[in-house]
Design an enzyme around this catalytic site. Structure first.
Site, PDB file in Angstrom:
ATOM      1  N   GLY A   5       0.801  -1.209   0.000  1.00  0.00           N
ATOM      2  CA  GLY A   5       0.000   0.000   0.000  1.00  0.00           C
ATOM      3  C   GLY A   5       0.831   1.255   0.000  1.00  0.00           C
ATOM      4  N   ASP A   6       0.152   2.358  -0.205  1.00  0.00           N
ATOM      5  CA  ASP A   6       0.746   3.686  -0.258  1.00  0.00           C
ATOM      6  C   ASP A   6      -0.011   4.561   0.728  1.00  0.00           C
ATOM      7  OD1 ASP A   6       0.944   6.546  -1.208  1.00  0.00           O
ATOM      8  OD2 ASP A   6       2.277   5.609  -2.672  1.00  0.00           O
ATOM      9  N   HIS A  33       4.616  12.405  11.907  1.00  0.00           N
ATOM     10  CA  HIS A  33       5.680  13.382  12.180  1.00  0.00           C
ATOM     11  C   HIS A  33       6.780  13.368  11.116  1.00  0.00           C
ATOM     12  CE1 HIS A  33       8.310  10.524  14.919  1.00  0.00           C
ATOM     13  NE2 HIS A  33       8.030   9.991  13.748  1.00  0.00           N
TER      14      HIS A  33
END
Length: 313
Positions: free
Chosen positions: A199-200, A218
């Protein structure tokens, strides 16, 4: 020291520094002086005649086989490799990585699989130290599905599935990570309840009851964070829960020295990345289609931010 595996060679007791230098291919005098430096920080104990040295209890966490090892955290590619370029970062705000290497952090890791492997180990170490203590503080779906987005080899997801023995898991990450993830999930005995998906971060993930983003946001600038949150929102339905494991900076006081260091590390390594305050998280969540509901305090340096989908207009 960790990159040369010197603590591992000191794991079984006091060592003669000359022998240690010969085994590790280091200069004896240089090694002795660095060990003296580490003695000043309580990491090793050096003999009065500076012939031998031993790891302290604190120093033993630098060994790979220690149950709470921080070997990879110190051995990984990071600030020591690009810190000299912080002068340029102060001028234009661009990552020191870009200035020092000419490419961004993620491109560099992709070009150096050996460093990418150590970085992955460092993330697993940080998960054990910071995120796993938060798992028992939360209610997990008895028989639902938990999706860990960019979850590495599955350290956090395996612990969640152990906490919720009837739940199922989905681990989403890059192809080069998932082979090691399958092996780890099998070792933990949860592979029969967990699927792994390539996945991305910017593409909607599979449907799940709970989505987890652990120490992911973050690493990214505000626009990218909003896009990641939007992608997760589009992957789930209106009953989905989002849990973000991150530190939260105080918005009414000076951050601690450790928090300040973490924030500058984000500045140096990634494009416009940062640690954030709760108001900043709230604004980004709303941009991504989520409503902040509560914050659960974990160990120092970690909170869980829980959110639910915003009502459709």
């Amino acid at each position: 020291m960790t990159r040369l595996s010197i603590p591992d060679r000191m794991a079984d007791g006091r060592r003669d520094i000359a022998d240690l230098a010969e085994e590790t291919g280091t200069d004896e005098e240089a090694l002795r002086r660095v060990l003296v430096l580490l003695a000043g920080s309580g990491i090793v104990d050096v003999d009065a005649d500076r012939v031998g040295a031993a790891l302290t209890e604190q120093g033993k966490v630098l060994c790979r086989r220690h149950p709470m090892s921080l070997w990879a955290t110190f051995a990984t590619f990071g600030i020591p490799d690009v810190g000299n370029a912080l002068t340029e970062t102060l001028k234009d705000g661009a990552p020191a990585t870009q200035h020092a290497l000419g490419i961004d952090f993620w491109e560099h890791l992709a070009k150096h699989p050996d460093q990418q492997l150590v970085f992955g180990e460092a993330m697993a170490e940080q998960a054990r130290l910071l995120t796993l203590p938060c798992v028992p503080l939360l209610d997990w779906p008895a028989d639902g599905t938990v999706a860990d987005i960019a979850g590495g080899i599955g350290v956090l997801l395996a612990d969640i599935l152990d906490e919720a023995p009837d739940a199922r898991g989905i681990l989403v990450d890059q192809p080069e990570v998932l082979g090691r993830a399958r092996a780890y999930l099998s070792e933990q005995g949860v592979d029969d309840r967990c699927t792994v998906r390539t996945g991305d971060l910017f593409v909607p993930p599979p449907r799940a009851d709970v989505y987890v983003l652990s120490r992911v946001l973050h690493d990214w600038d505000d626009d990218s964070v909003a896009a990641i949150l939007d992608a997760v929102r589009r992957g789930g339905d209106d009953t989905a829960v989002l849990r973000i494991f991150e530190d939260v900076l105080p918005d009414d006081a000076v951050p601690s020295a450790l928090q300040g260091w973490a924030d500058v590390a984000m500045l140096a390594l990634y494009h416009r990345a940062k640690e954030r305050t709760l108001p900043e998280f709230r604004r980004l969540l709303e941009r991504g289609g989520w409503r902040l509901e509560r914050v659960v305090q974990g160990p120092p340096g970690m909170c869980v931010i829980e959110a639910r989908p915003l009502a459709a207009p």
